[in-house]
Scaffold this motif. Sequence first.
Motif, PDB file in Angstrom:
ATOM      1  N   ARG A  18     -82.952  24.019 -11.478  1.00 45.59           N
ATOM      2  CA  ARG A  18     -83.271  24.282 -12.921  1.00 45.59           C
ATOM      3  C   ARG A  18     -82.618  25.735 -12.989  1.00 45.59           C
ATOM      4  O   ARG A  18     -82.458  26.266 -14.311  1.00 45.59           O
ATOM      5  N   ALA A  19     -82.223  26.346 -11.936  1.00 40.75           N
ATOM      6  CA  ALA A  19     -81.323  27.686 -12.355  1.00 40.75           C
ATOM      7  C   ALA A  19     -80.127  27.432 -12.955  1.00 40.75           C
ATOM      8  O   ALA A  19     -79.176  28.355 -13.420  1.00 40.75           O
ATOM      9  N   GLY A  20     -79.435  26.227 -12.858  1.00 37.36           N
ATOM     10  CA  GLY A  20     -78.084  25.625 -13.145  1.00 37.36           C
ATOM     11  C   GLY A  20     -77.922  24.741 -14.065  1.00 37.36           C
ATOM     12  O   GLY A  20     -76.898  24.439 -14.552  1.00 37.36           O
ATOM     13  N   ASP A  21     -79.290  24.475 -14.801  1.00 33.23           N
ATOM     14  CA  ASP A  21     -79.258  23.743 -15.847  1.00 33.23           C
ATOM     15  C   ASP A  21     -79.470  24.034 -17.302  1.00 33.23           C
ATOM     16  O   ASP A  21     -79.633  25.509 -17.296  1.00 33.23           O
ATOM     17  N   PHE A  22     -80.238  23.434 -18.142  1.00 32.21           N
ATOM     18  CA  PHE A  22     -80.665  23.795 -19.558  1.00 32.21           C
ATOM     19  C   PHE A  22     -81.299  25.011 -19.325  1.00 32.21           C
ATOM     20  O   PHE A  22     -81.108  26.025 -20.098  1.00 32.21           O
ATOM     21  N   TYR A  23     -82.229  25.175 -18.440  1.00 27.26           N
ATOM     22  CA  TYR A  23     -83.160  26.273 -18.567  1.00 27.26           C
ATOM     23  C   TYR A  23     -82.749  27.594 -17.811  1.00 27.26           C
ATOM     24  O   TYR A  23     -83.284  28.463 -18.267  1.00 27.26           O
ATOM     25  N   GLN A  24     -81.509  27.471 -17.200  1.00 27.32           N
ATOM     26  CA  GLN A  24     -81.058  28.701 -16.550  1.00 27.32           C
ATOM     27  C   GLN A  24     -82.144  29.917 -16.034  1.00 27.32           C
ATOM     28  O   GLN A  24     -82.486  30.927 -16.379  1.00 27.32           O
ATOM     29  N   GLU A  25     -82.914  29.102 -15.210  1.00 34.18           N
ATOM     30  CA  GLU A  25     -84.137  29.643 -14.594  1.00 34.18           C
ATOM     31  C   GLU A  25     -83.618  31.000 -13.744  1.00 34.18           C
ATOM     32  O   GLU A  25     -82.998  31.191 -13.282  1.00 34.18           O
ATOM     33  N   SER A  26     -84.460  32.009 -14.154  1.00 32.11           N
ATOM     34  CA  SER A  26     -84.127  33.413 -13.647  1.00 32.11           C
ATOM     35  C   SER A  26     -84.272  33.498 -12.171  1.00 32.11           C
ATOM     36  O   SER A  26     -84.835  32.585 -11.592  1.00 32.11           O
ATOM     37  N   ILE A  27     -83.751  34.604 -11.611  1.00 27.78           N
ATOM     38  CA  ILE A  27     -84.003  34.788 -10.191  1.00 27.78           C
ATOM     39  C   ILE A  27     -85.353  34.965  -9.889  1.00 27.78           C
ATOM     40  O   ILE A  27     -85.934  34.544  -8.878  1.00 27.78           O
ATOM     41  N   LYS A  28     -85.801  35.945 -10.738  1.00 26.94           N
ATOM     42  CA  LYS A  28     -87.175  36.120 -10.432  1.00 26.94           C
ATOM     43  C   LYS A  28     -88.092  34.805 -10.354  1.00 26.94           C
ATOM     44  O   LYS A  28     -88.897  34.522  -9.442  1.00 26.94           O
ATOM     45  N   ASP A  29     -88.117  34.084 -11.386  1.00 30.61           N
ATOM     46  CA  ASP A  29     -88.951  32.689 -11.425  1.00 30.61           C
ATOM     47  C   ASP A  29     -88.298  31.704 -10.334  1.00 30.61           C
ATOM     48  O   ASP A  29     -89.245  31.307  -9.887  1.00 30.61           O
ATOM     49  N   THR A  30     -87.174  31.690  -9.795  1.00 27.52           N
ATOM     50  CA  THR A  30     -86.814  31.014  -8.598  1.00 27.52           C
ATOM     51  C   THR A  30     -87.360  31.395  -7.624  1.00 27.52           C
ATOM     52  O   THR A  30     -87.975  30.584  -6.735  1.00 27.52           O
ATOM     53  N   VAL A  31     -87.304  32.804  -7.216  1.00 29.70           N
ATOM     54  CA  VAL A  31     -87.647  33.177  -5.896  1.00 29.70           C
ATOM     55  C   VAL A  31     -89.197  33.101  -5.888  1.00 29.70           C
ATOM     56  O   VAL A  31     -89.756  33.103  -4.813  1.00 29.70           O
ATOM     57  N   LYS A  32     -89.898  33.164  -7.005  1.00 29.72           N
ATOM     58  CA  LYS A  32     -91.288  33.317  -6.863  1.00 29.72           C
ATOM     59  C   LYS A  32     -91.895  31.662  -6.346  1.00 29.72           C
ATOM     60  O   LYS A  32     -92.847  31.583  -6.084  1.00 29.72           O
ATOM     61  N   MET A  33     -90.882  30.895  -6.649  1.00 31.76           N
ATOM     62  CA  MET A  33     -91.178  29.518  -6.031  1.00 31.76           C
ATOM     63  C   MET A  33     -90.700  29.449  -4.497  1.00 31.76           C
ATOM     64  O   MET A  33     -91.514  28.870  -3.607  1.00 31.76           O
ATOM     65  N   LEU A  34     -89.447  29.922  -4.123  1.00 32.97           N
ATOM     66  CA  LEU A  34     -88.812  29.643  -2.980  1.00 32.97           C
ATOM     67  C   LEU A  34     -89.865  30.655  -1.779  1.00 32.97           C
ATOM     68  O   LEU A  34     -89.875  30.062  -0.806  1.00 32.97           O
TER      69      LEU A  34
END
Length: 317
Positions: A84-100
């Motif tokens: 989702r970081a690389g598609d339509f949403y361009q999910e932020s680093i914060k939101d991504t690492v809060k999952m990872l």
Amino acid sequence: MRSFMGRDILSLKDFEREEFFRVFQVAKDLEPIARDRRNSELLKAKTMVTAFYQPSTRTRLAHEAAMHRLGGHVTGFADAKMTRAGDFYQESIKDTVKMLEFYGDVIVMRHFQQGAPHEAAKWASIPVINGGDGWGEHPTQILTDLYTVFSEKGRIDGLKWVAVGDMRMRTMHSLAYALTQFDCPITFVSPPEMGLTAEFKAELQQYSLNFTEADHVEKAIAAADVILVEPVVQPDYTKSRDERRGDVGLTPANYKITRELLAGKAKSDAILLHSLPRMDEIPPDVDITRWSRYWQEAFNGVVMRMALLALVLGAVE
Ligand code: CP
């Protein structure tokens, strides 16, 4: 010395002299596992998450191989376009690492934006290792290179370096920061448009790095104990991908290491490093010479990542 447990590895500007030697010692202790092609159980209860927003062969797979050698687990992505970081949403680093941070115990991140791993570290409750950020830094690669030199030469202090290539490269920044902690004069050889920036030079002067610049490797190679090379024919490291289109050109002689140059000008016991990938700056016939150490460097890339993972995950103090 500060403990490595739980620590982010973002920049070699953060590293103190004794910390380099501690990392080398742990690497030396763990090296037999990799040399014997064994897997141990040191990190059997741990999982590493790779978050790679830019292509990589060595950095991602060496970290993964290191984790396997230590009995740990691996998950992650090698192509952010499939997240989702690389598609339509361009999910932020914060939101991504809060999952990872819930998927594992350490994150290894490569990103096209300088500072992205630092941003990740701000939000993650687990250690973040910088696997290369834009033109920023590549600390684990330079720790690998220093460990290679230490293993080959038995010391770091007192060795003269020449670094050839594009000084915008993240490896060059980590190298310069690292050498501020050692007695190592260095000459940087690059095309004028790829030289050290005035700002970076001022910073290195503040840290008392003993450096000079040259416009042709022939002028600097004779004094060098360590020759570190990067391409000057480069992709744009600020892009997530930079596909090759058409003729990209050849490396000028000023920045090329040939057999003839080594035989005619280099010290007999100098060592030649290249983190790879290469273009034509080191022709393949240099591989079988007494100077080349880049395959040793590749092996040490696994060993160094074993050491860093064991340290930040608290398996060794
Ligand atoms: N040296 C290095 O960083 O290689 P990769 O881009 O293949 O990871």
